[in-house]
Write a protein that holds these residues in place. Structure first.
Motif, PDB file in Angstrom:
ATOM      1  N   LEU A  21      44.983  36.504  34.632  1.00 46.27           N
ATOM      2  CA  LEU A  21      44.290  37.115  33.502  1.00 46.27           C
ATOM      3  C   LEU A  21      42.957  36.427  33.244  1.00 46.27           C
ATOM      4  O   LEU A  21      41.957  37.071  32.929  1.00 46.27           O
ATOM      5  CB  LEU A  21      45.172  37.044  32.247  1.00 46.27           C
ATOM      6  N   ASN A  22      42.943  35.092  33.398  1.00 43.32           N
ATOM      7  CA  ASN A  22      41.685  34.359  33.230  1.00 43.32           C
ATOM      8  C   ASN A  22      40.672  34.768  34.284  1.00 43.32           C
ATOM      9  O   ASN A  22      39.482  34.908  34.014  1.00 43.32           O
ATOM     10  CB  ASN A  22      41.933  32.845  33.310  1.00 43.32           C
ATOM     11  N   ILE A  23      41.172  34.958  35.539  1.00 42.89           N
ATOM     12  CA  ILE A  23      40.285  35.406  36.611  1.00 42.89           C
ATOM     13  C   ILE A  23      39.671  36.739  36.252  1.00 42.89           C
ATOM     14  O   ILE A  23      38.464  36.949  36.369  1.00 42.89           O
ATOM     15  CB  ILE A  23      41.052  35.505  37.946  1.00 42.89           C
ATOM     16  N   SER A  24      40.516  37.678  35.785  1.00 37.73           N
ATOM     17  CA  SER A  24      40.020  39.007  35.491  1.00 37.73           C
ATOM     18  C   SER A  24      39.074  39.005  34.295  1.00 37.73           C
ATOM     19  O   SER A  24      38.175  39.824  34.198  1.00 37.73           O
ATOM     20  CB  SER A  24      41.188  39.974  35.248  1.00 37.73           C
ATOM     21  N   ARG A  25      39.302  38.050  33.351  1.00 38.81           N
ATOM     22  CA  ARG A  25      38.403  37.978  32.201  1.00 38.81           C
ATOM     23  C   ARG A  25      37.051  37.375  32.603  1.00 38.81           C
ATOM     24  O   ARG A  25      36.000  37.857  32.214  1.00 38.81           O
ATOM     25  CB  ARG A  25      39.026  37.092  31.110  1.00 38.81           C
ATOM     26  N   ASN A  26      37.117  36.291  33.383  1.00 34.25           N
ATOM     27  CA  ASN A  26      35.901  35.565  33.723  1.00 34.25           C
ATOM     28  C   ASN A  26      35.105  36.228  34.830  1.00 34.25           C
ATOM     29  O   ASN A  26      33.902  36.060  34.924  1.00 34.25           O
ATOM     30  CB  ASN A  26      36.257  34.130  34.148  1.00 34.25           C
ATOM     31  N   MET A  27      35.777  36.954  35.680  1.00 37.52           N
ATOM     32  CA  MET A  27      35.128  37.610  36.805  1.00 37.52           C
ATOM     33  C   MET A  27      35.586  39.058  36.816  1.00 37.52           C
ATOM     34  O   MET A  27      36.675  39.363  37.266  1.00 37.52           O
ATOM     35  CB  MET A  27      35.505  36.928  38.123  1.00 37.52           C
ATOM     36  N   SER A  28      34.763  39.897  36.324  1.00 37.01           N
ATOM     37  CA  SER A  28      35.170  41.292  36.175  1.00 37.01           C
ATOM     38  C   SER A  28      35.470  41.967  37.504  1.00 37.01           C
ATOM     39  O   SER A  28      36.125  42.992  37.536  1.00 37.01           O
ATOM     40  CB  SER A  28      34.076  42.074  35.433  1.00 37.01           C
ATOM     41  N   SER A  29      35.016  41.366  38.622  1.00 33.72           N
ATOM     42  CA  SER A  29      35.250  42.001  39.916  1.00 33.72           C
ATOM     43  C   SER A  29      36.659  41.731  40.443  1.00 33.72           C
ATOM     44  O   SER A  29      37.145  42.438  41.317  1.00 33.72           O
ATOM     45  CB  SER A  29      34.215  41.522  40.940  1.00 33.72           C
ATOM     46  N   TRP A  30      37.323  40.702  39.933  1.00 33.00           N
ATOM     47  CA  TRP A  30      38.679  40.373  40.387  1.00 33.00           C
ATOM     48  C   TRP A  30      39.716  41.110  39.533  1.00 33.00           C
ATOM     49  O   TRP A  30      39.616  41.129  38.308  1.00 33.00           O
ATOM     50  CB  TRP A  30      38.933  38.863  40.285  1.00 33.00           C
ATOM     51  N   THR A  31      40.738  41.665  40.201  1.00 36.58           N
ATOM     52  CA  THR A  31      41.847  42.283  39.475  1.00 36.58           C
ATOM     53  C   THR A  31      43.024  41.305  39.464  1.00 36.58           C
ATOM     54  O   THR A  31      43.054  40.345  40.240  1.00 36.58           O
ATOM     55  CB  THR A  31      42.302  43.585  40.149  1.00 36.58           C
ATOM     56  N   PRO A  32      44.002  41.550  38.597  1.00 38.01           N
ATOM     57  CA  PRO A  32      45.194  40.671  38.588  1.00 38.01           C
ATOM     58  C   PRO A  32      45.920  40.635  39.927  1.00 38.01           C
ATOM     59  O   PRO A  32      46.629  39.673  40.216  1.00 38.01           O
ATOM     60  CB  PRO A  32      46.070  41.299  37.504  1.00 38.01           C
ATOM     61  N   ASP A  33      45.751  41.672  40.743  1.00 34.79           N
ATOM     62  CA  ASP A  33      46.396  41.706  42.060  1.00 34.79           C
ATOM     63  C   ASP A  33      45.566  41.022  43.141  1.00 34.79           C
ATOM     64  O   ASP A  33      45.858  41.136  44.330  1.00 34.79           O
ATOM     65  CB  ASP A  33      46.664  43.156  42.474  1.00 34.79           C
ATOM     66  N   LEU A  34      44.489  40.329  42.709  1.00 37.46           N
ATOM     67  CA  LEU A  34      43.599  39.614  43.636  1.00 37.46           C
ATOM     68  C   LEU A  34      42.873  40.567  44.590  1.00 37.46           C
ATOM     69  O   LEU A  34      42.694  40.278  45.774  1.00 37.46           O
ATOM     70  CB  LEU A  34      44.373  38.542  44.417  1.00 37.46           C
ATOM     71  N   VAL A  35      42.480  41.701  44.058  1.00 44.01           N
ATOM     72  CA  VAL A  35      41.591  42.620  44.760  1.00 44.01           C
ATOM     73  C   VAL A  35      40.238  42.536  44.070  1.00 44.01           C
ATOM     74  O   VAL A  35      40.163  42.479  42.838  1.00 44.01           O
ATOM     75  CB  VAL A  35      42.115  44.069  44.702  1.00 44.01           C
ATOM     76  N   VAL A  36      39.172  42.490  44.847  1.00 47.74           N
ATOM     77  CA  VAL A  36      37.826  42.430  44.272  1.00 47.74           C
ATOM     78  C   VAL A  36      37.209  43.820  44.293  1.00 47.74           C
ATOM     79  O   VAL A  36      37.100  44.448  45.348  1.00 47.74           O
ATOM     80  CB  VAL A  36      36.927  41.450  45.061  1.00 47.74           C
ATOM     81  N   LYS A  37      36.831  44.307  43.117  1.00 45.61           N
ATOM     82  CA  LYS A  37      36.219  45.621  42.996  1.00 45.61           C
ATOM     83  C   LYS A  37      34.738  45.466  42.689  1.00 45.61           C
ATOM     84  O   LYS A  37      34.334  44.588  41.931  1.00 45.61           O
ATOM     85  CB  LYS A  37      36.890  46.430  41.883  1.00 45.61           C
ATOM     86  N   SER A  38      33.934  46.334  43.282  1.00 46.77           N
ATOM     87  CA  SER A  38      32.504  46.302  43.028  1.00 46.77           C
ATOM     88  C   SER A  38      32.221  46.514  41.546  1.00 46.77           C
ATOM     89  O   SER A  38      32.857  47.347  40.884  1.00 46.77           O
ATOM     90  CB  SER A  38      31.791  47.386  43.833  1.00 46.77           C
ATOM     91  N   THR A  39      31.278  45.764  41.019  1.00 47.65           N
ATOM     92  CA  THR A  39      30.877  45.922  39.625  1.00 47.65           C
ATOM     93  C   THR A  39      29.627  46.786  39.487  1.00 47.65           C
ATOM     94  O   THR A  39      29.146  47.000  38.373  1.00 47.65           O
ATOM     95  CB  THR A  39      30.608  44.547  38.982  1.00 47.65           C
ATOM     96  N   PHE A  40      29.108  47.263  40.618  1.00 48.44           N
ATOM     97  CA  PHE A  40      27.927  48.121  40.547  1.00 48.44           C
ATOM     98  C   PHE A  40      28.314  49.520  40.089  1.00 48.44           C
ATOM     99  O   PHE A  40      29.459  49.962  40.264  1.00 48.44           O
ATOM    100  CB  PHE A  40      27.229  48.183  41.909  1.00 48.44           C
ATOM    101  N   LYS A  41      27.370  50.212  39.515  1.00 45.39           N
ATOM    102  CA  LYS A  41      27.609  51.539  38.959  1.00 45.39           C
ATOM    103  C   LYS A  41      28.154  52.488  40.017  1.00 45.39           C
ATOM    104  O   LYS A  41      27.646  52.549  41.136  1.00 45.39           O
ATOM    105  CB  LYS A  41      26.307  52.090  38.379  1.00 45.39           C
ATOM    106  N   ASP A  42      29.201  53.239  39.657  1.00 45.65           N
ATOM    107  CA  ASP A  42      29.803  54.191  40.596  1.00 45.65           C
ATOM    108  C   ASP A  42      28.780  55.220  41.069  1.00 45.65           C
ATOM    109  O   ASP A  42      27.851  55.582  40.333  1.00 45.65           O
ATOM    110  CB  ASP A  42      30.979  54.916  39.934  1.00 45.65           C
ATOM    111  N   ILE A  43      28.985  55.689  42.282  1.00 43.07           N
ATOM    112  CA  ILE A  43      28.056  56.663  42.862  1.00 43.07           C
ATOM    113  C   ILE A  43      28.693  58.050  42.878  1.00 43.07           C
ATOM    114  O   ILE A  43      29.909  58.189  42.845  1.00 43.07           O
ATOM    115  CB  ILE A  43      27.667  56.279  44.304  1.00 43.07           C
ATOM    116  N   GLU A  44      27.845  59.051  42.931  1.00 39.08           N
ATOM    117  CA  GLU A  44      28.283  60.423  43.144  1.00 39.08           C
ATOM    118  C   GLU A  44      27.880  60.829  44.553  1.00 39.08           C
ATOM    119  O   GLU A  44      26.754  60.584  44.976  1.00 39.08           O
ATOM    120  CB  GLU A  44      27.650  61.365  42.120  1.00 39.08           C
ATOM    121  N   ILE A  45      28.816  61.435  45.285  1.00 42.03           N
ATOM    122  CA  ILE A  45      28.555  61.844  46.665  1.00 42.03           C
ATOM    123  C   ILE A  45      28.451  63.368  46.701  1.00 42.03           C
ATOM    124  O   ILE A  45      29.466  64.058  46.592  1.00 42.03           O
ATOM    125  CB  ILE A  45      29.663  61.355  47.611  1.00 42.03           C
ATOM    126  N   PRO A  46      27.252  63.897  46.827  1.00 43.69           N
ATOM    127  CA  PRO A  46      27.087  65.357  46.817  1.00 43.69           C
ATOM    128  C   PRO A  46      27.708  66.008  48.045  1.00 43.69           C
ATOM    129  O   PRO A  46      27.772  65.397  49.119  1.00 43.69           O
ATOM    130  CB  PRO A  46      25.563  65.541  46.799  1.00 43.69           C
TER     131      PRO A  46
END
Length: 568
Positions: A21-46
């Motif tokens: 939980l501390n990881i996910s709070r301090n680093m928004s890119s880390w999930t509790p399952d230890l997966v790193v998600k991009s913090t950049f704005k989501d894209i739309e694919i036409p």
């Protein structure tokens, strides 16, 4: 006793949960399952094709130079690239009977005509498979056969190799050559110049093309982490996603094209490789940059290009960085117009980055990125104006990363394991090779890179080792299995293995280990020359060691680590 064990076990679980939980709070890119998600704005694919996406804003810069040869000055405007590529597409459909999803081979050096050839193929509804123009007839024949190519676009200098490849395959397909003069046009080949500059071309036949976003548009061949080359099926959606992933303001590496300003992008990295193809050509043409092509790297002439064209975007692989940092011929003026310098293809030591700054007499905006053919290619990129030169950056928009151990358990920050990637840029799969696809992409859609990596607490990716099996020669990937296959074609060789041996000039060079058949004798030079005739220069064997047996594990896999530790 049982209650104490229960208490300790529960306490450990609670502590682990709190840490996550501390990881996910301090680093928004880390999930509790230890997966790193991009913090950049989501894209739309036409839901459009690659060409439709790239040409959507062409009216803004139609008269500006799209691509120019750094050596000769020969160039095309954006309007000409669009018009000529459509003319080529119509010719391919009408005269050569190319149909949707057919494969066409583009075997060209970095020339101004490269985008016209590629866009012409795509607008005809066909798929582009690129080939290194220094490949031998044996290498070309294999890719023509594997891809089932219907036509080849090349230059007169390499057309002979293409025809030899056809003879090996006992097939015959049309050849189109890029040439300024028809005097050196090979017999039976057509001139690209004649095909594209027909002013009366009727392009209405292109209305027949029915290509969807999910359809394959590029088919480069890659060895993945091991094995012989496999056709990487990259879709329009993969490409468009990767182009959009470069558009986040924090990652944006270019200045907007206006009436009074246009970036100049150095194109010395090969366009037949996915890095050059997507990051340099497709993306930079989609935003109105000017491509300055360099067909072959030669020190003095290369520096003349930098000086003459005032390059603002400099994309390189480590060997070019080393040249710029160490050559006495390089001076600060050659880098004076560079706004952004990016290195990819292989990790670069910090000392070499600092040498480059010393040569430039200023701190350049230097970035590193990471990608693979199977990811179209960009996976991560460092943000602008960074001081972190040891990282290849952060996962681009819509991308997830995992670092796993040998049991596929996710690892936390700064722990080293295999890197897995998930995102819209991950390939569809390998052509006609379900087994390889299943081995590369998990049932949950994670692509196994084979690279050893770690991810820092802030989400920054660090690559610790290149692909486990591939040999890196001057930035090029050399699959040991391909050379081993060539070696075993020799009638006197019973078994063979190849590893990368350290080399101060090239990083690594292929070294062969050979078991000779009983009753036969072989010399090193005979083996070296045998391979030399069958592969491109950078793949050639540099040394041969004769063994009684190749070390292998119980399942028959070559133990390359033992060979490297003992003989390299």
């Amino acid at each position: 006793m049982a209650s104490k064990l229960f208490y300790r076990s529960t306490r450990r679980l609670v502590m682990k949960r709190d840490n996550l939980l501390n990881i996910s709070r301090n680093m928004s890119s880390w999930t509790p399952d230890l997966v790193v998600k991009s913090t950049f704005k989501d894209i739309e694919i036409p839901s459009v094709s690659t060409c439709e996406h790239i040409f959507q804003n062409i009216d803004k810069w139609a008269d500006k130079t799209a691509v120019v040869c750094g050596f000769t000055g020969r160039s095309y405007s954006y309007h000409e690239v669009y018009k000529y590529s459509r003319n080529l597409a119509a010719r391919l459909r009408r005269h050569y009977k190319i149909r949707d999803h057919d494969v066409i081979c583009v075997m060209l050096p970095n020339l101004p005509d490269f985008p016209i050839a590629v866009f012409g193929v795509l607008q005809a509804g066909a798929v582009v498979t690129t080939l290194n123009p220094i490949y031998t007839a044996h290498e070309v024949s294999r890719q023509l056969s594997l891809s089932d190519a219907k036509l080849v676009i090349t230059i007169p200098e390499t057309a002979k190799v293409v025809y030899e490849a056809m003879n090996i395959n006992k097939t015959k397909i049309p050849v189109i050559c890029v040439t300024e003069s028809n005097e050196n046009l090979p017999t039976g080949a057509a001139s690209l110049n004649d095909l594209i500059k027909d002013t009366l071309m009727d392009t209405s036949i292109l209305k027949e093309v029915n290509i969807k976003t999910e359809d394959v548009c590029f088919l480069p061949y890659s060895s993945g982490t091991t094995g012989l080359p496999k056709g990487v099926q990259i879709t329009n959606r993969n490409i468009i996603a990767n182009l959009e992933q470069q558009e986040d303001e924090k990652l944006k590496q270019y200045r907007d094209t206006t009436k009074s300003y246009q970036d100049k992008t150095l194109v010395v990295l090969p366009l037949f490789h996915i890095y050059g193809l997507t990051i340099l050509m497709l993306h930079k043409l989609s935003i109105g940059s000017q491509l300055v092509t360099v067909p072959k790297f030669q020190g003095s002439t290369f520096l003349n290009v930098l000086e003459k064209h005032k390059i603002s975007l400099f994309y390189a692989a480590p060997p070019i960085v080393l040249f710029m940092a160490s050559s006495p011929a390089v001076n600060p003026h050659h880098l004076s117009h560079v706004d952004m310098f990016m290195c990819a293809a292989a990790p670069l030591p910090l000392a070499d980055v600092e040498k480059l700054f010393t040569k430039a007499e200023r701190k350049l905006d230097f970035l590193q990125g990471y990608g693979l053919t199977e990811t179209s290619p960009l996976v991560s990129s460092m943000t602008r104006h960074t001081d972190n030169y040891g990282s290849v950056g952060f996962a681009v928009a819509g991308t997830q990363l995992r670092v796993v151990d040998q049991s596929m358990n996710n690892l936390g920050p700064n722990l080293v394991g295999e890197l897995l990637v998930k995102g819209p840029q991950v390939m569809k799969g390998y052509k006609n090779n379900e087994e390889a696809t299943r081995a590369a992409i998990t049932s949950e859609g994670w692509f196994r890179t084979g690279d050893q990596a770690s991810i820092a607490e802030d989400g920054a990716l660090v690559i610790h080792d290149r692909l486990k099996e591939l040999i890196k020669v001057k930035g090029f990937q050399v699959p040991p299995a391909e050379l081993e296959s060539v070696l075993k074609e020799h009638p006197k060789i019973l078994d063979a293995a190849v590893v990368g041996a350290p080399d101060h000039r090239h990083g690594e060079v292929p070294k062969a280990f050979v078991v000779v058949r009983d009753g036969h004798a072989l010399e090193k030079e005979e083996i070296i020359n045998f391979v030399k005739e069958r592969v491109a220069e950078y793949k050639r064997i540099n040394d041969v060691e004769f063994l009684d047996a190749i070390p292998k594990n119980p399942s028959g896999k070559i133990l390359r680590r033992i060979l490297k530790e003992k003989y390299c």
